[in-house]
Design an enzyme around this catalytic site. Structure first.
Site, PDB file in Angstrom:
ATOM      1  N   ASP A  17      28.259   8.384  18.871  1.00 15.41           N
ATOM      2  CA  ASP A  17      29.147   9.389  19.462  1.00 15.41           C
ATOM      3  C   ASP A  17      28.695   9.671  20.894  1.00 15.41           C
ATOM      4  O   ASP A  17      27.627  10.241  21.128  1.00 15.41           O
ATOM      5  CB  ASP A  17      29.122  10.673  18.632  1.00 15.41           C
ATOM      6  CG  ASP A  17      30.198  11.663  19.078  1.00 15.41           C
ATOM      7  OD1 ASP A  17      30.728  11.519  20.191  1.00 15.41           O
ATOM      8  OD2 ASP A  17      30.512  12.585  18.299  1.00 15.41           O
ATOM      9  N   ASP A  39      29.046  18.162  13.901  1.00 15.73           N
ATOM     10  CA  ASP A  39      29.792  17.045  14.487  1.00 15.73           C
ATOM     11  C   ASP A  39      29.285  15.708  13.959  1.00 15.73           C
ATOM     12  O   ASP A  39      30.071  14.795  13.682  1.00 15.73           O
ATOM     13  CB  ASP A  39      29.710  17.089  16.014  1.00 15.73           C
ATOM     14  CG  ASP A  39      28.279  17.142  16.547  1.00 15.73           C
ATOM     15  OD1 ASP A  39      27.363  17.512  15.784  1.00 15.73           O
ATOM     16  OD2 ASP A  39      28.084  16.830  17.737  1.00 15.73           O
ATOM     17  N   ARG A  40      27.975  15.601  13.781  1.00 12.38           N
ATOM     18  CA  ARG A  40      27.402  14.347  13.286  1.00 12.38           C
ATOM     19  C   ARG A  40      27.785  14.123  11.822  1.00 12.38           C
ATOM     20  O   ARG A  40      28.054  12.988  11.406  1.00 12.38           O
ATOM     21  CB  ARG A  40      25.892  14.356  13.459  1.00 12.38           C
ATOM     22  CG  ARG A  40      25.490  14.493  14.912  1.00 12.38           C
ATOM     23  CD  ARG A  40      24.002  14.645  15.117  1.00 12.38           C
ATOM     24  NE  ARG A  40      23.302  13.360  15.065  1.00 12.38           N
ATOM     25  CZ  ARG A  40      22.108  13.163  15.615  1.00 12.38           C
ATOM     26  NH1 ARG A  40      21.488  14.148  16.239  1.00 12.38           N
ATOM     27  NH2 ARG A  40      21.523  11.986  15.529  1.00 12.38           N
TER      28      ARG A  40
END
Length: 254
Positions: free
Chosen positions: A129, A109-110
């Site tokens: 995020d 996700d990063r």
């Protein structure tokens, strides 16, 4: 059309792309155990409601930080869409050079967020995020993933407050009428809301100082990111679909 799927610790978010245009999004809970048939039927029903069919999907890309759901999810896609999905994993083309000592330890996700922030907003950029955990990641002007900070997410921090203190109630996370709270609920809301803004802005400030760089754009995404972004001077852009756009950009690079 492209199905972009982001599997987070709390939710699975699906984006439907027609070229570069994000047509629609769909969200389901991650924590429920589902079979491949359930995934296939849920996707099919959602597409039908939106006026599409399973056969309209020509490609699928997945980013996941929850390994236990991947077998059923990918099996459902293969079974119902007849497509083998692209999985964001070490070795995939992203355009981002991960320079940390152990690149394989970087969450998918990063990486996806870093791709989107850099491609859409340029570098250097700090990507914040607001998910189950809140991450602050620095991408340099040359597209290198330089470093990151991880802290408990807003809901996670807030739930620790009321689960760890017997007399404190569960609260809605929102901006209170005043920081000068006069009751338990609003005092908790003030602590969570203003405390998290303070944490966010301080981390951003220290990352900018430590990097020694000049002007760094700050891009935020995720869950309660809008609430924090609207009330913080430290965030330049809030993009709720940053991760889905990152998945689209990575798909286009393959």
């Amino acid at each position: 059309m492209l199905f972009a799927i982001d599997v987070g610790n709390t939710n699975i978010t699906v984006g439907l792309f027609d070229g570069e245009r994000l047509v629609n999004t769909f969200r389901m809970t991650t924590g429920i155990s589902r079979t491949s048939d359930e995934y296939g039927i849920m996707f099919g029903n959602w597409l039908n409601i939106k006026g599409f069919m399973l056969k309209d999907i020509t490609a699928v890309i997945i980013s996941s930080v929850v390994p236990k759901v991947m077998h059923s999810l990918t099996s459902g896609i293969i079974k119902y869409l007849d497509i083998t999905p692209i999985i964001v994993a070490p070795g995939i083309k992203t355009g981002i050079n991960v320079t940390i000592p152990n690149p394989k330890a970087l969450g998918a996700d990063r990486l996806v967020d870093a791709v989107a922030a850099y491609e859409l907003y340029g570098g250097p950029v700090i990507v914040v995020d607001f998910g189950t955990a809140t991450t602050h990641d620095l991408v340099l002007a040359d597209g290198s993933f330089h470093s990151g900070v991880t802290s408990p997410g807003i809901r996670l921090a807030a739930s620790a407050l009321w689960t760890g203190a017997a007399k404190l109630p569960e609260i809605e996370i929102k901006k209170p009428d005043s920081i000068l709270a006069k009751d338990t609920v609003s005092s908790m809301q003030a602590g969570v809301f203003y405390g998290y803004i303070g944490q966010t802005e301080y981390i951003i400030k220290k990352m900018k100082e430590a990097s020694g760089l000049g002007d760094i754009k700050v891009v935020a995404t995720g869950g309660l990111g809008k609430l924090i972004s609207e009330n913080s001077d430290g965030i330049d852009v809030y993009d709720p679909n940053l991760t889905l756009q990152g998945l689209r950009l990575i798909y286009e690079k393959q």
